[in-house]
Scaffold this motif. Structure first.
Motif, PDB file in Angstrom:
ATOM      1  N   ASP A 121       0.823  -1.227   0.000  1.00 49.68           N
ATOM      2  CA  ASP A 121       0.000   0.000   0.000  1.00 49.68           C
ATOM      3  C   ASP A 121       0.850   1.266   0.000  1.00 49.68           C
ATOM      4  O   ASP A 121       0.329   2.370   0.185  1.00 49.68           O
ATOM      5  N   GLY A 122       2.160   1.114  -0.192  1.00 51.43           N
ATOM      6  CA  GLY A 122       3.046   2.273  -0.197  1.00 51.43           C
ATOM      7  C   GLY A 122       3.226   2.919   1.161  1.00 51.43           C
ATOM      8  O   GLY A 122       3.796   4.008   1.275  1.00 51.43           O
ATOM      9  N   GLY A 123       2.727   2.268   2.207  1.00 49.99           N
ATOM     10  CA  GLY A 123       2.821   2.822   3.564  1.00 49.99           C
ATOM     11  C   GLY A 123       1.587   3.577   3.995  1.00 49.99           C
ATOM     12  O   GLY A 123       1.561   4.200   5.065  1.00 49.99           O
ATOM     13  N   ALA A 124       0.517   3.513   3.206  1.00 47.23           N
ATOM     14  CA  ALA A 124      -0.683   4.298   3.491  1.00 47.23           C
ATOM     15  C   ALA A 124      -1.309   3.963   4.846  1.00 47.23           C
ATOM     16  O   ALA A 124      -1.730   4.862   5.583  1.00 47.23           O
ATOM     17  N   ALA A 125      -1.398   2.690   5.175  1.00 48.04           N
ATOM     18  CA  ALA A 125      -2.015   2.293   6.446  1.00 48.04           C
ATOM     19  C   ALA A 125      -1.214   2.834   7.620  1.00 48.04           C
ATOM     20  O   ALA A 125      -1.778   3.281   8.626  1.00 48.04           O
ATOM     21  N   HIS A 126       0.105   2.814   7.506  1.00 49.74           N
ATOM     22  CA  HIS A 126       0.963   3.338   8.576  1.00 49.74           C
ATOM     23  C   HIS A 126       0.773   4.844   8.716  1.00 49.74           C
ATOM     24  O   HIS A 126       0.676   5.364   9.833  1.00 49.74           O
ATOM     25  N   VAL A 127       0.705   5.546   7.597  1.00 46.51           N
ATOM     26  CA  VAL A 127       0.464   6.992   7.628  1.00 46.51           C
ATOM     27  C   VAL A 127      -0.848   7.279   8.359  1.00 46.51           C
ATOM     28  O   VAL A 127      -0.907   8.174   9.220  1.00 46.51           O
ATOM     29  N   ALA A 128      -1.872   6.536   8.026  1.00 46.17           N
ATOM     30  CA  ALA A 128      -3.181   6.750   8.654  1.00 46.17           C
ATOM     31  C   ALA A 128      -3.120   6.511  10.157  1.00 46.17           C
ATOM     32  O   ALA A 128      -3.757   7.231  10.939  1.00 46.17           O
ATOM     33  N   ARG A 129      -2.338   5.522  10.588  1.00 49.21           N
ATOM     34  CA  ARG A 129      -2.201   5.254  12.026  1.00 49.21           C
ATOM     35  C   ARG A 129      -1.534   6.430  12.736  1.00 49.21           C
ATOM     36  O   ARG A 129      -1.905   6.784  13.865  1.00 49.21           O
ATOM     37  N   VAL A 130      -0.528   7.019  12.084  1.00 44.97           N
ATOM     38  CA  VAL A 130       0.137   8.183  12.676  1.00 44.97           C
ATOM     39  C   VAL A 130      -0.859   9.327  12.834  1.00 44.97           C
ATOM     40  O   VAL A 130      -0.937   9.966  13.886  1.00 44.97           O
ATOM     41  N   PHE A 131      -1.626   9.584  11.805  1.00 47.71           N
ATOM     42  CA  PHE A 131      -2.635  10.645  11.870  1.00 47.71           C
ATOM     43  C   PHE A 131      -3.638  10.376  12.990  1.00 47.71           C
ATOM     44  O   PHE A 131      -3.988  11.276  13.762  1.00 47.71           O
ATOM     45  N   ASP A 132      -4.107   9.145  13.067  1.00 47.88           N
ATOM     46  CA  ASP A 132      -5.108   8.799  14.083  1.00 47.88           C
ATOM     47  C   ASP A 132      -4.563   9.017  15.490  1.00 47.88           C
ATOM     48  O   ASP A 132      -5.289   9.480  16.385  1.00 47.88           O
ATOM     49  N   GLU A 133      -3.304   8.674  15.692  1.00 42.80           N
ATOM     50  CA  GLU A 133      -2.699   8.829  17.018  1.00 42.80           C
ATOM     51  C   GLU A 133      -2.569  10.311  17.371  1.00 42.80           C
ATOM     52  O   GLU A 133      -2.788  10.713  18.527  1.00 42.80           O
ATOM     53  N   ILE A 134      -2.208  11.139  16.394  1.00 42.55           N
ATOM     54  CA  ILE A 134      -2.118  12.580  16.640  1.00 42.55           C
ATOM     55  C   ILE A 134      -3.490  13.145  16.982  1.00 42.55           C
ATOM     56  O   ILE A 134      -3.627  13.988  17.877  1.00 42.55           O
ATOM     57  N   ARG A 135      -4.510  12.700  16.277  1.00 44.26           N
ATOM     58  CA  ARG A 135      -5.872  13.180  16.541  1.00 44.26           C
ATOM     59  C   ARG A 135      -6.303  12.903  17.987  1.00 44.26           C
ATOM     60  O   ARG A 135      -7.002  13.699  18.603  1.00 44.26           O
ATOM     61  N   LYS A 136      -5.856  11.766  18.525  1.00 46.19           N
ATOM     62  CA  LYS A 136      -6.237  11.393  19.895  1.00 46.19           C
ATOM     63  C   LYS A 136      -5.676  12.358  20.927  1.00 46.19           C
ATOM     64  O   LYS A 136      -6.361  12.729  21.884  1.00 46.19           O
ATOM     65  N   THR A 137      -4.408  12.749  20.745  1.00 45.05           N
ATOM     66  CA  THR A 137      -3.727  13.541  21.775  1.00 45.05           C
ATOM     67  C   THR A 137      -3.713  15.032  21.489  1.00 45.05           C
ATOM     68  O   THR A 137      -3.516  15.840  22.390  1.00 45.05           O
ATOM     69  N   SER A 138      -3.895  15.395  20.209  1.00 43.38           N
ATOM     70  CA  SER A 138      -3.891  16.822  19.823  1.00 43.38           C
ATOM     71  C   SER A 138      -5.049  17.077  18.847  1.00 43.38           C
ATOM     72  O   SER A 138      -4.839  17.363  17.662  1.00 43.38           O
TER      73      SER A 138
END
Length: 305
Positions: A121-138
């Motif tokens: 997936d070119g790393g797309a799922a990992h990118v989305a996980r990073v975004f989701d984690e940022i959304r939780k804390t910030s």
């Protein structure tokens, strides 16, 4: 914009005065740097020695590079090392990045990445996980993604859009004529345009798209204007333009140091073509004052009703 034949100076060394940068200053810059070191956290702003670091950090904006330090493509202007990461991922990266965003009290964060053609997936799922984690804390932090073309795979683009970044950025880097010389053979000009257009077609929310062009590689002004028109034809909202700086003598040579007046002229042309946000000057980089461009676009749309 092209250099005169008689000028044979080493452009890697002899920089004009408008490219001389100041040492980063300001209490905000030093406070953030100290806090990041305490937790062994780093930003691409520091590692890339960005000339605008203190200016951006003072506006609570910063950029992070994820998915490792090895790119599967080999663009001739880029100093990132090339190779095959063989599927490697840092499972702790989403939390570490989110921790950095929170520690820096960012109002706007840019996530960029190396190309990862070794991943399906070119790393797309990992990118989305990073975004989701940022959304939780910030939750109040606006997010911009700056990535590759993901081989123009709809599934990969859609996976990133599920995380709903406010801005999706992908750089064409240069004009069409110079693309084969400047970028990896897989990173074509027309594919990049198609990906930027496809992002808006796939998104089920209002997402802004963004791209960037480096000047000083031998392009003409007319060719740059044509690239701006191409981007607008593909519904791109933001554009940044800056001077190409040669990372080392192994990389593409600088053909010309483009004067600030040319950048200012191109800025006016870009706005006339309908871009909602434009950053254009010699020291501008892809993520320069990214939060300001986003705010500017919202205000522009508000005024248009």
């Amino acid at each position: 914009m092209t250099q005169k034949p008689e000028a044979k100076k080493d452009l890697h060394v002899n920089k004009p005065k408008w490219l001389k940068t100041k040492i980063p200053t300001g209490s905000t810059y030093f406070d953030i740097k100290r806090d990041l070191r305490k937790k062994q956290l780093y930003t691409v702003c520091e590692e890339a020695k960005c000339p605008n670091i203190s200016e951006c950090w003072a506006t609570n904006t910063a950029t992070f590079m994820i998915l490792g330090d090895t790119c599967t493509r080999a663009c001739r202007f880029c100093n990132v090392k090339t190779g095959n990461p063989q599927g490697w991922l840092d499972d702790n990266e989403p939390k570490k990045t989110a921790e950095s965003v929170k520690l820096m009290k960012l109002r706007y964060a840019v996530l960029t990445m190396v190309d990862r053609d070794d991943l399906e997936d070119g790393g797309a799922a990992h990118v989305a996980r990073v975004f989701d984690e940022i959304r939780k804390t910030s939750p109040d932090c606006r997010l911009e993604f700056l990535g590759g073309d993901f081989q123009a795979k709809d599934d990969s683009l859609a996976r990133i859009l599920e995380a709903m970044p406010e801005v999706f950025a992908h750089n064409i880097e240069t004009i069409e004529r110079l693309t084969p010389r400047v970028r990896d053979a897989r990173s074509t000009y027309r594919r990049s345009l198609a990906v930027l257009k496809r992002v808006k077609e796939l998104a089920n929310y209002q997402v802004f798209t963004k791209s960037a062009i480096m000047l000083g590689l031998g392009e003409s002004k007319d060719e740059v204007v044509q690239s701006l028109k191409d981007l607008r034809d593909h519904n791109v909202d933001f554009i940044t333009m800056g001077q190409y700086m040669r990372p080392s003598k192994r990389h593409l040579s600088i053909k010309e140091f483009v004067e600030p007046e040319v950048f200012e002229d191109l800025k006016g042309i870009a706005y006339d073509l309908g871009f909602l946000g434009v950053a254009s000057s010699p020291l501008v980089r892809s993520s320069y004052r990214a939060g300001d461009l986003y705010d500017q676009a919202l205000e522009s749309l508000k005024q248009k009703g």
